[in-house]
Design an enzyme around this catalytic site. Sequence first.
Site, PDB file in Angstrom:
ATOM      1  N   CYS A 152       0.776  -1.174   0.062  1.00  0.00           N
ATOM      2  CA  CYS A 152       0.239  -0.002  -0.154  1.00  0.00           C
ATOM      3  C   CYS A 152       0.825   1.039   0.045  1.00  0.00           C
ATOM      4  O   CYS A 152       0.541   2.252  -0.584  1.00  0.00           O
ATOM      5  CB  CYS A 152      -0.913  -0.114   1.183  1.00  0.00           C
ATOM      6  SG  CYS A 152      -0.067  -0.239   2.768  1.00  0.00           S
ATOM      7  N   HIS A 277      -2.374   7.051   3.406  1.00  0.00           N
ATOM      8  CA  HIS A 277      -0.890   7.206   3.545  1.00  0.00           C
ATOM      9  C   HIS A 277      -0.626   8.509   2.881  1.00  0.00           C
ATOM     10  O   HIS A 277      -1.311   8.766   1.822  1.00  0.00           O
ATOM     11  CB  HIS A 277      -0.147   6.028   2.971  1.00  0.00           C
ATOM     12  CG  HIS A 277      -0.340   4.698   3.582  1.00  0.00           C
ATOM     13  ND1 HIS A 277      -0.929   4.533   4.905  1.00  0.00           N
ATOM     14  CD2 HIS A 277       0.046   3.403   3.373  1.00  0.00           C
ATOM     15  CE1 HIS A 277      -0.535   3.297   5.464  1.00  0.00           C
ATOM     16  NE2 HIS A 277      -0.161   2.578   4.129  1.00  0.00           N
TER      17      HIS A 277
END
Length: 372
Positions: A152, A277
């Site tokens: 990710c 993120h």
Amino acid sequence: MIPAEAGRPSLADTAGADARTARNKPHLAVVGATGAVGSVLLGILSERADVWGEIRLIASSRSAGRKLTVRGEEVEVVALGEDAFDGIDVAMFDVPDEVAAQWVPVAVSKGAVVVDNSGAFRMDPDVPLVVPEVNAHTARVRPRGIIANPNCTTLSMIVALGALHAEYGLSELIVSSYQAVSGVGKAGVDTLRAQLSAVCGTELGAKPGDVRRAVGDTLGPFPAPIALNVVPWAGTLQEDGWSSEELKVRNETRKILGMPELPVTATCVRVPVLTTHSLAVHARFENEVTVAGAHEILAAAPGVVLCDDPAEEEYPTPSDVVGTDPTWVGRVRRSLDDPRALELFVCGDNLRKGAALNAAQIGELLAGELRK
């Protein structure tokens, strides 16, 4: 006189055509359907083009019998086992590495092409590591019948970086990540919420160790408090003090871009954000760059949203990006000391493009291929 209905397909003909179309669509299995990423994936499959015939939901025996909704229909979860892959053309896995290592080869042996979100096969030279906006062509060469989904953190930046690389030629990358707690799963989310409850409404955070004492044994998967704090660590300890997460960014970026010698340095930090993120990126290129040129490339790049007007306080933040599909880019600057380097700030939902969406996009590539 020709009857009014002449030349029109009958209801029986239409039903037959629909059945043939459904039969021509490949059948999909979602393994790990009850997990955090699996739940997001079911939503994405319901939102995007209907390219699948049957969608079979697979999870551990503990979850067998549960009913989940996908494409507006309730589907019963079946237990992971060899028979679960009978008649399946594509299987998307979101399970721990050790489970993937055991069951992915089983799915392949039953005739399925696997899209795997674990780290079990990412660096296998016979397994393509695919980001459709960057290297879709590599999905067609899969000697082991497996396509790997990147980590990710890598996925949160690589679409934007790939677009810039195509124009300017990347020569070096330095990254600092600010990673959401959902990157370690439900335990990370639960830990942050518990710690926030412990510190909310207090004066904590003004003295050494006071937050640590307040949260007590609720550290969960983190080595230090995550509320009112940042933790300069993500992953497991590797050689010479590097973390596994930092090495994933390095190794996966090299593989996706086809640049095995690309200098890449990453420092991964966990921050008190639930989902999405962020990364501060220093990218050096072979050719001189301009902010205007970078803006033009990023604004036109599929899967990227340019949000960059500091004078109007416009730049991406996790709380604005969460729940969206694109990679968001802002704070684009040319390095003060190097006309070939750019600084930029990137945000991406780690459960969507960072996991489930990328897998769904790979699956759509396969569905198009398998229907031909």
